[in-house]
Enzyme design. Sequence first.
Site, PDB file in Angstrom:
ATOM      1  CG  ASP A   1      -3.418  -3.546  -3.981  1.00 51.17           C
ATOM      2  OD1 ASP A   1      -3.480  -3.239  -5.377  1.00 51.17           O
ATOM      3  OD2 ASP A   1      -4.619  -3.728  -3.394  1.00 51.17           O
TER       4      ASP A   1
ATOM      5  CG  HIS B   1      -5.394  -2.356  -0.032  1.00 48.01           C
ATOM      6  ND1 HIS B   1      -4.518  -2.019  -1.310  1.00 48.01           N
ATOM      7  CD2 HIS B   1      -5.100  -1.288   0.621  1.00 48.01           C
ATOM      8  CE1 HIS B   1      -3.542  -1.001  -1.002  1.00 48.01           C
ATOM      9  NE2 HIS B   1      -4.254  -0.586   0.592  1.00 48.01           N
TER      10      HIS B   1
ATOM     11  CB  SER C   1      -1.090   0.041   1.299  1.00 45.88           C
ATOM     12  OG  SER C   1      -1.548   1.005   1.275  1.00 45.88           O
TER      13      SER C   1
END
Length: 394
Positions: A265, A323, A242
């Site tokens: 991601d 995610h 992330s």
Amino acid sequence: MQLTHLLPAAVLGAGLVQTGVFPVPDTPYRVQWTSSELVDHARPDPFNSSHPRRIMISRFTPIPARDCLQTCRVPYMTPLMASHEDAVITAFLARGNISWPRGVLASLELEVCCKVLRRSSSSSKNNNARSFGVGLKSSVPRGTVLVGTGLNTTRLMYSASAQNLAAGMGYDVVVMDHPYETDAVQFPDGSVIYGGRVPRDPNATEALAHALDVRSQDAALVLDYLGIGQGCGERVGFAGDSFGGPAAADVMLKDRRVGAGVNVDGMMFGPAVNVGVARPFLSLGSPGHNSTSDETWARFRDATTANNSRVWHKELSLAGSVHGILSDFGLIGDVAGLRDSGELVGSLFGKITGARTIEILKEYLSDFFEFALKGKGQGLLAGPSQKYPELIFV
Ligand SMILES: *[C@@H]1O[C@H](CO)[C@@H](O)[C@H](O)[C@H]1NC(C)=O
Ligand SMILES: *[C@@H]1O[C@H](CO)[C@@H](O)[C@H](O)[C@H]1NC(C)=O
Ligand SMILES: *[C@@H]1O[C@H](CO)[C@@H](O)[C@H](O)[C@H]1NC(C)=O
Ligand SMILES: *[C@@H]1O[C@H](CO)[C@@H](O)[C@H](O)[C@H]1NC(C)=O
Ligand SMILES: *[C@@H]1O[C@H](CO)[C@@H](O)[C@H](O)[C@H]1NC(C)=O
Ligand SMILES: *[C@@H]1O[C@H](CO)[C@@H](O)[C@H](O)[C@H]1NC(C)=O
């Protein structure tokens, strides 16, 4: 720089109710876990100038199995951190009216190497620097990978993945907390710095770029601590989940020591979005998150390839994931027996199991770092593999 070591948990949990131990990775290595506080006396904390910058790291060091004299089960999190993270997850899931069984995090344990034959202990700086020396191919660890966490997410939520990566790749894997940004950081003296100072707003580009710069300086502190000097060349990998993804690109712009980056991601932020990076970079997204749907990925890719005509850049997608691919959530779902809940699978764990995800990450990240840092062939990164059909080349 002042160092304080502590064992992550002095075998506190023995004898208590126990619901799950993360499986010990089945590789030739056992993994040692140390947490350290690093203090940068030269740098006032950018979020609180009344004290020098201090951070916490978790270091997962592979030990050849024969040199590990004893393994111990240690709590996954301290009681304080477990209850804080329970509350964070509960609040996150409540938005989708999904409930989280409290106490899961407090009941989990990691099985790590707690007694090492002296000759393979790598706690000294010199030993680590030496592992990069010519002619020492068999030395352990084989290299170093820094792991960047999600925004406002504790490093402790990456311990099981990091243990698996260290055991699977034979690399030292170091996960960092970034106080005042990370939701909560507990120090060895028991004090806690709560986070959330960086807005969770994709339009707050300046604040986010600043947070990335702080992360890059924190990463430099970690590399100095590990004895990886500027003269060591581009020898370190960085894998970020992330917000850790743009952190990988940011540190590559600013620190020559980081020779390869992985964005798992994360939406891209910071100067790298428009300038690109000059060294190998891999982007791995959950389904539907790619350079078609995220213009920051497209801009970063275009800048990278336009400004550095020969740089290696590829984009992959992991089917069945959600995610947080690099975090422990998938493994927690497996170990805590929570995969019966379709809602938790859909929002937090992903349909693909944690065991399968970490298997794939281990293989692909290992091949990527061996390629990017050591000049080996592309291995699995060359193209689709029948063994790993979930991994799609975008
Ligand atoms: C800054 O750090 C000091 C301790 O050095 C602490 O007492 C104070 O509450 C902190 N301020 C903020 C705004 O976090
Ligand atoms: C949330 O779930 C509960 C229990 O399943 C249900 O009674 C309630 O109507 C749900 N609320 C919303 C906003 O979906
Ligand atoms: C960060 O996490 C805390 C929970 O520890 C939460 O209260 C806060 O709203 C979060 N802040 C941001 C900016 O996401
Ligand atoms: C960000 O800015 C764009 C354009 O100004 C706007 O459409 C969007 O709603 C904003 N997003 C957030 C999360 O505020
Ligand atoms: C890329 O994202 C778009 C938009 O979300 C999606 O339609 C497409 O299937 C994705 N491509 C891959 C290979 O996942
Ligand atoms: C990188 O490429 C972009 C176009 O993608 C260009 O606007 C920018 O000026 C370039 N930066 C450098 C440092 O070359």
